[in-house]
Design a protein around this motif. Structure first.
Motif, PDB file in Angstrom:
ATOM      1  N   CYS A  81     -22.924   9.634   4.295  1.00 20.84           N
ATOM      2  CA  CYS A  81     -21.857  11.577   4.397  1.00 20.84           C
ATOM      3  C   CYS A  81     -20.589  10.829   4.225  1.00 20.84           C
ATOM      4  N   GLU A  82     -19.282  11.499   4.014  1.00 19.18           N
ATOM      5  CA  GLU A  82     -18.242  10.928   4.050  1.00 19.18           C
ATOM      6  C   GLU A  82     -17.616  10.631   4.498  1.00 19.18           C
ATOM      7  N   PHE A  83     -17.905  10.119   4.811  1.00 17.53           N
ATOM      8  CA  PHE A  83     -17.242   9.178   5.843  1.00 17.53           C
ATOM      9  C   PHE A  83     -17.475   7.744   5.190  1.00 17.53           C
ATOM     10  N   GLY A  84     -18.941   8.228   5.243  1.00 18.20           N
ATOM     11  CA  GLY A  84     -19.327   6.417   4.698  1.00 18.20           C
ATOM     12  C   GLY A  84     -19.271   5.483   3.313  1.00 18.20           C
ATOM     13  N   MET A  85     -19.256   6.735   2.871  1.00 16.74           N
ATOM     14  CA  MET A  85     -18.545   7.073   0.990  1.00 16.74           C
ATOM     15  C   MET A  85     -17.079   6.095   1.141  1.00 16.74           C
ATOM     16  N   TRP A  86     -16.386   6.892   1.689  1.00 17.01           N
ATOM     17  CA  TRP A  86     -14.944   6.131   1.567  1.00 17.01           C
ATOM     18  C   TRP A  86     -15.022   5.362   2.376  1.00 17.01           C
ATOM     19  N   PHE A  87     -16.052   4.423   3.437  1.00 13.50           N
ATOM     20  CA  PHE A  87     -15.765   3.367   4.448  1.00 13.50           C
ATOM     21  C   PHE A  87     -16.114   2.109   3.104  1.00 13.50           C
ATOM     22  N   TYR A  88     -17.981   2.616   2.361  1.00 11.82           N
ATOM     23  CA  TYR A  88     -17.861   1.689   1.686  1.00 11.82           C
ATOM     24  C   TYR A  88     -17.218   1.251   0.263  1.00 11.82           C
ATOM     25  N   HIS A  89     -16.159   2.252   0.025  1.00 12.39           N
ATOM     26  CA  HIS A  89     -15.699   2.269  -1.296  1.00 12.39           C
ATOM     27  C   HIS A  89     -14.249   1.922  -0.691  1.00 12.39           C
ATOM     28  N   GLU A  90     -13.946   2.514  -0.711  1.00  9.83           N
ATOM     29  CA  GLU A  90     -12.199   2.899   0.000  1.00  9.83           C
ATOM     30  C   GLU A  90     -11.570   1.793   1.340  1.00  9.83           C
ATOM     31  N   GLY A  91     -12.751   1.760   1.772  1.00  7.27           N
ATOM     32  CA  GLY A  91     -12.514   1.169   3.043  1.00  7.27           C
ATOM     33  C   GLY A  91     -12.537  -0.670   2.774  1.00  7.27           C
ATOM     34  N   LEU A 129       0.328  -1.444   0.102  1.00  6.91           N
ATOM     35  CA  LEU A 129      -0.295   0.365  -0.084  1.00  6.91           C
ATOM     36  C   LEU A 129       0.993   1.149  -0.052  1.00  6.91           C
ATOM     37  N   ASN A 130       0.622   2.238  -0.341  1.00  8.28           N
ATOM     38  CA  ASN A 130       1.573   3.706  -0.687  1.00  8.28           C
ATOM     39  C   ASN A 130       0.314   4.210   0.777  1.00  8.28           C
ATOM     40  N   GLU A 131       0.813   5.745   0.030  1.00  6.42           N
ATOM     41  CA  GLU A 131       0.939   6.845   1.420  1.00  6.42           C
ATOM     42  C   GLU A 131      -0.743   7.159   0.974  1.00  6.42           C
ATOM     43  N   ILE A 132      -0.814   7.179   0.210  1.00  4.92           N
ATOM     44  CA  ILE A 132      -2.905   7.563  -0.664  1.00  4.92           C
ATOM     45  C   ILE A 132      -3.184   7.162  -0.036  1.00  4.92           C
ATOM     46  N   THR A 133      -3.612   5.762   0.571  1.00  9.13           N
ATOM     47  CA  THR A 133      -4.006   5.153   0.977  1.00  9.13           C
ATOM     48  C   THR A 133      -4.136   5.454   2.364  1.00  9.13           C
ATOM     49  N   TYR A 134      -3.888   6.004   2.942  1.00  9.00           N
ATOM     50  CA  TYR A 134      -3.102   6.630   4.647  1.00  9.00           C
ATOM     51  C   TYR A 134      -4.076   7.966   4.153  1.00  9.00           C
ATOM     52  N   THR A 135      -3.520   7.959   3.675  1.00  8.36           N
ATOM     53  CA  THR A 135      -3.667   9.898   2.836  1.00  8.36           C
ATOM     54  C   THR A 135      -5.438   9.265   3.170  1.00  8.36           C
ATOM     55  N   LYS A 136      -6.007   8.920   2.606  1.00  7.08           N
ATOM     56  CA  LYS A 136      -7.567   8.604   3.143  1.00  7.08           C
ATOM     57  C   LYS A 136      -8.403   8.050   3.752  1.00  7.08           C
ATOM     58  N   ILE A 137      -7.495   7.534   4.298  1.00 10.41           N
ATOM     59  CA  ILE A 137      -8.350   6.896   6.003  1.00 10.41           C
ATOM     60  C   ILE A 137      -8.255   8.756   6.581  1.00 10.41           C
ATOM     61  N   LYS A 147     -19.451  10.098  22.823  1.00  8.31           N
ATOM     62  CA  LYS A 147     -19.109   9.079  23.057  1.00  8.31           C
ATOM     63  C   LYS A 147     -18.830   7.931  21.757  1.00  8.31           C
ATOM     64  N   VAL A 148     -19.712   7.005  20.969  1.00  9.85           N
ATOM     65  CA  VAL A 148     -19.704   6.996  20.169  1.00  9.85           C
ATOM     66  C   VAL A 148     -18.543   6.909  18.963  1.00  9.85           C
ATOM     67  N   SER A 149     -18.476   8.149  18.688  1.00 10.73           N
ATOM     68  CA  SER A 149     -17.762   8.765  17.597  1.00 10.73           C
ATOM     69  C   SER A 149     -16.204   8.952  18.070  1.00 10.73           C
ATOM     70  N   GLU A 150     -15.699   8.727  19.077  1.00  7.81           N
ATOM     71  CA  GLU A 150     -14.403   8.685  20.353  1.00  7.81           C
ATOM     72  C   GLU A 150     -14.363   7.311  19.442  1.00  7.81           C
ATOM     73  N   GLU A 151     -15.234   6.165  20.063  1.00  3.89           N
ATOM     74  CA  GLU A 151     -14.515   5.080  19.575  1.00  3.89           C
ATOM     75  C   GLU A 151     -14.637   4.207  18.085  1.00  3.89           C
ATOM     76  N   LEU A 152     -15.331   4.808  17.490  1.00  2.00           N
ATOM     77  CA  LEU A 152     -15.119   5.248  15.781  1.00  2.00           C
ATOM     78  C   LEU A 152     -13.705   5.512  15.593  1.00  2.00           C
ATOM     79  N   LEU A 153     -13.107   6.298  15.721  1.00  2.00           N
ATOM     80  CA  LEU A 153     -12.049   6.833  15.927  1.00  2.00           C
ATOM     81  C   LEU A 153     -10.625   6.441  16.297  1.00  2.00           C
ATOM     82  N   THR A 154     -11.369   5.924  17.492  1.00  2.00           N
ATOM     83  CA  THR A 154     -10.263   4.563  17.721  1.00  2.00           C
ATOM     84  C   THR A 154     -10.223   3.486  16.899  1.00  2.00           C
ATOM     85  N   LEU A 155     -11.063   3.103  16.542  1.00  2.00           N
ATOM     86  CA  LEU A 155     -10.912   1.550  16.336  1.00  2.00           C
ATOM     87  C   LEU A 155     -10.510   2.179  15.008  1.00  2.00           C
ATOM     88  N   LEU A 156     -10.947   3.451  14.319  1.00  2.00           N
ATOM     89  CA  LEU A 156      -9.609   3.204  12.847  1.00  2.00           C
ATOM     90  C   LEU A 156      -8.366   3.842  13.095  1.00  2.00           C
TER      91      LEU A 156
END
Length: 153
Positions: free
Chosen positions: A45-55, A2-10, A126-135
């Motif tokens: 949402c933008e996160f969901g679009m990333w998650f269901y495509h790139e993720g 994987l390249n740095e573009i992947t991590y940038t997208k995350i 609270k759920v957002s913090e948990e999601l970001l930790t998982l990410l």
């Protein structure tokens, strides 16, 4: 590899999620936020679009799949909580549901409704913090797998 573009997208997905949460907070604080600025649907949402495509590109790796499943669960839960806030600010029960959604701006809420929204927002944060930790854990694990040349996708 994987390249740095992947991590940038995350990181961009993480930032877009943070903006979404801030907009929900701004709504509760009384700032003029339109309905379309905070999508209800977890795939819109933008996160969901990333998650269901790139993720989803990482789902072929069983070690990453557990993170993806947990992230998806938290993300859906987050949107379920936001739906409660949305109904307070955008669905006027005094008029038809159809008419209330056509306005695309929030209605005036009572102090009692605002108090409920704040409680919901506390849960959302609270759920957002948990999601970001998982990410973050997903990114760390992805980097480790890549460094050890055992990532497959």
């Amino acid at each position: 590899m994987l390249n740095e573009i992947t991590y940038t997208k995350i990181r961009q997905a993480r930032a877009s999620h943070a903006r979404w949460v801030r907009r929900a907070k701004h709504l509760i604080e009384g700032l003029p936020i339109s309905e379309d600025m905070i999508p209800i649907d977890s795939t819109s949402c933008e996160f969901g679009m990333w998650f269901y495509h790139e993720g989803m590109k990482f789902k072929s790796n069983p070690e990453l799949l557990k993170y993806l499943n947990s992230i998806e669960e938290k993300h859906n839960h987050l949107h379920d909580i936001y739906l409660k806030i949305y109904k307070i600010y955008f669905v006027d029960t005094r008029v038809s549901w159809y008419r209330s959604i056509l306005t695309n701006k929030h209605r005036e809420v009572s102090p009692n409704e605002c108090a409920y929204a704040k409680v919901y927002f506390d849960s959302l944060e609270k759920v957002s913090e948990e999601l970001l930790t998982l990410l973050e854990k997903l990114e760390i694990r992805l980097r480790a797998l890549t460094l050890n040349n055992i990532y497959y996708g």
